[in-house]
Design an enzyme around this catalytic site. Structure first.
Site, short mmCIF file in Angstrom:
data_model
loop_
_atom_site.label_atom_id
_atom_site.label_comp_id
_atom_site.label_asym_id
_atom_site.label_seq_id
_atom_site.Cartn_x
_atom_site.Cartn_y
_atom_site.Cartn_z
N GLU A 141 -14.11 -5.78 3.05
CA GLU A 141 -13.15 -6.05 4.66
C GLU A 141 -14.09 -6.00 5.60
OE1 GLU A 141 -10.52 -2.80 5.16
OE2 GLU A 141 -11.66 -2.27 6.82
N LYS A 172 0.83 4.77 1.35
CA LYS A 172 -0.07 5.29 2.49
C LYS A 172 0.98 6.38 2.99
CE LYS A 172 -2.30 3.38 6.50
NZ LYS A 172 -2.41 2.17 7.55
N GLU A 224 -5.36 -8.14 6.71
CA GLU A 224 -5.10 -6.71 6.41
C GLU A 224 -4.61 -5.88 7.70
OE1 GLU A 224 -9.05 -6.16 3.76
OE2 GLU A 224 -8.40 -4.48 5.12
N SER A 225 -3.39 -4.98 7.73
CA SER A 225 -3.05 -4.22 8.80
C SER A 225 -2.28 -4.80 9.70
CB SER A 225 -4.34 -3.64 9.43
OG SER A 225 -5.22 -2.87 8.59
N LYS A 247 -8.12 2.07 -2.79
CA LYS A 247 -8.34 2.16 -1.25
C LYS A 247 -9.21 3.39 -0.93
CE LYS A 247 -7.75 -0.50 2.46
NZ LYS A 247 -6.91 0.11 3.47
N GLU A 304 0.76 -1.28 -0.11
CA GLU A 304 0.16 -0.11 0.08
C GLU A 304 0.81 1.28 -0.13
OE1 GLU A 304 -4.08 0.02 1.81
OE2 GLU A 304 -3.01 1.29 3.33
N ASN A 314 -9.72 -7.16 8.61
CA ASN A 314 -8.98 -6.03 9.20
C ASN A 314 -8.44 -6.25 10.55
OD1 ASN A 314 -7.55 -3.72 9.54
ND2 ASN A 314 -9.31 -2.28 8.74
O1 LIG Z 1 -4.63 2.98 9.13
C1 LIG Z 1 -5.65 3.88 9.94
O2 LIG Z 1 -5.14 4.56 10.74
C2 LIG Z 1 -6.98 3.85 9.50
C3 LIG Z 1 -7.90 4.44 10.23
C4 LIG Z 1 -9.59 4.38 9.75
C5 LIG Z 1 -9.91 3.70 8.75
C6 LIG Z 1 -8.74 2.71 8.08
C7 LIG Z 1 -7.57 2.69 8.35
N1 LIG Z 1 -6.66 1.91 7.76
C8 LIG Z 1 -6.93 1.37 6.51
C9 LIG Z 1 -6.18 0.33 6.18
O3 LIG Z 1 -6.95 -0.72 5.97
C10 LIG Z 1 -4.82 0.09 6.16
O4 LIG Z 1 -4.33 1.21 5.55
C11 LIG Z 1 -4.28 -1.20 5.71
O5 LIG Z 1 -4.71 -2.20 6.18
C12 LIG Z 1 -2.94 -1.44 6.01
O6 LIG Z 1 -2.59 -1.21 7.04
P1 LIG Z 1 -1.02 -1.25 7.59
O7 LIG Z 1 -0.20 -2.20 7.15
O8 LIG Z 1 -1.47 -1.32 9.26
O9 LIG Z 1 -0.66 0.18 7.51
#
Ligand SMILES: O=C(O)c1ccccc1NCC(=O)[C@H](O)[C@H](O)COP(=O)(O)O
Length: 267
Positions: free
Chosen positions: A167, A58, A217-218, A118, A56, A187
């Site tokens: 998601e 970001k 995810e995340s 996204k 991603e 997520n």
């Molecule tokens: O990332 C956030 O803070 C967030 C807050 C509110 C809604 C969505 C959010 N994130 C979106 C995502 O799904 C993440 O960017 C994506 O899964 C990647 O996660 P990461 O690897 O932890 O950056």
């Protein structure tokens, strides 16, 4: 829905109404990219020379603020493609994530792998727009849509040739999975507290319908976690922050992907 998501969705409603005034759906349909055949994320996730990572772009997030505002879309996404990402995720939300449709168009112009738009999709217009800017996959978030909305929006996307990633973050939300949803993402981030717990993916893995591709995810930040998630049945791993926060995201991704490819050989 009492969290940052409800605030984002309210802002999004205003934004979409404004965008509709600037460019009609009919005009989006005339975009040259609208006629292109999308790449299939499902196919790329299972290619043996790729990693399963959906990498991603970001810049910032509600939970972390600025993550990286030094690198260009081109430098980062090209490295992700070159070193084995199965797909790219490009945030197109401006107010909360610092992204834009221009970012996605820039990524599309220089990468030949699937791109996930996204964003917080609440309206058909955003799906037509995703197609018009060159996206291959859209995200639907179960927490901010009803079951009927998921069914309707996913069918609309599928009819345009796009794939749909739904998601979820809890078992009840899996009831919103519709026939036109192709991939289900778990997520690991709780959007109320922003805490991340990768166990959420492991807990829900078995409950995801077997005909859907599974995406974690995340909060994924090491190769060992991906190997464990793969063994639990996950096909895709959406990673933003871990690479973006490094001093040199392209180099960090290259090292990570090479090591992951080695580890995946023994599964
Ligand atoms: O990332 C956030 O803070 C967030 C807050 C509110 C809604 C969505 C959010 N994130 C979106 C995502 O799904 C993440 O960017 C994506 O899964 C990647 O996660 P990461 O690897 O932890 O950056």
């Amino acid at each position: 829905m009492k969290n940052i998501l409800s605030e984002i969705v309210e802002t999004k409603k205003v934004e979409v109404a404004e965008r509709k005034k600037l460019r009609s759906i009919e005009d989006l349909n005339r975009s040259p990219l609208y006629r292109c055949n999308p790449f299939s994320l499902r196919e790329f996730l299972r290619m043996p020379d790729r990693t399963g990572i959906i990498a991603e772009f970001k810049r910032k997030s509600p939970s972390k603020g600025i993550i990286n505002d030094r690198y260009s879309v081109k430098d980062i996404t090209c490295a992700y493609s070159r070193y084995g990402a199965s797909g790219l995720s490009v945030l197109t939300d401006g107010p909360y994530f610092g992204g834009s449709v221009e970012d996605l168009k820039e990524a599309r112009a220089i990468n030949r792998i699937p791109i996930l738009r996204k964003d917080f999709v609440i309206d058909e217009y955003q799906i037509a727009e995703a197609k018009a800017i060159g996206a291959d996959v859209i995200l639907l978030i179960a927490e901010c849509l009803t079951k009927d909305e998921v069914a309707h929006l996913s069918k609309y996307a599928e009819d345009l040739g796009l794939e749909v990633l739904l998601e979820v973050n809890s078992l009840p939300q899996l009831e919103k999975v519709a026939p036109s949803v192709h991939l289900v993402g778990v997520n690991n981030r709780d959007l109320t507290t922003f805490t991340v717990d990768i166990n959420r993916s492991f807990e829900l893995a078995e409950q995801i319908p077997s005909d859907k591709y599974k995406v974690a995810e995340s909060g994924i930040n090491d190769v060992a976690s991906i190997v464990s998630l793969k063994k639990a049945g996950f096909d895709g791993f959406l990673i933003g922050e871990h690479f973006m926060k490094q001093e040199n995201p392209p180099a960090s991704f290259e090292t990570f992907a090479n090591y992951l490819k080695e580890q995946l050989k023994s599964i």
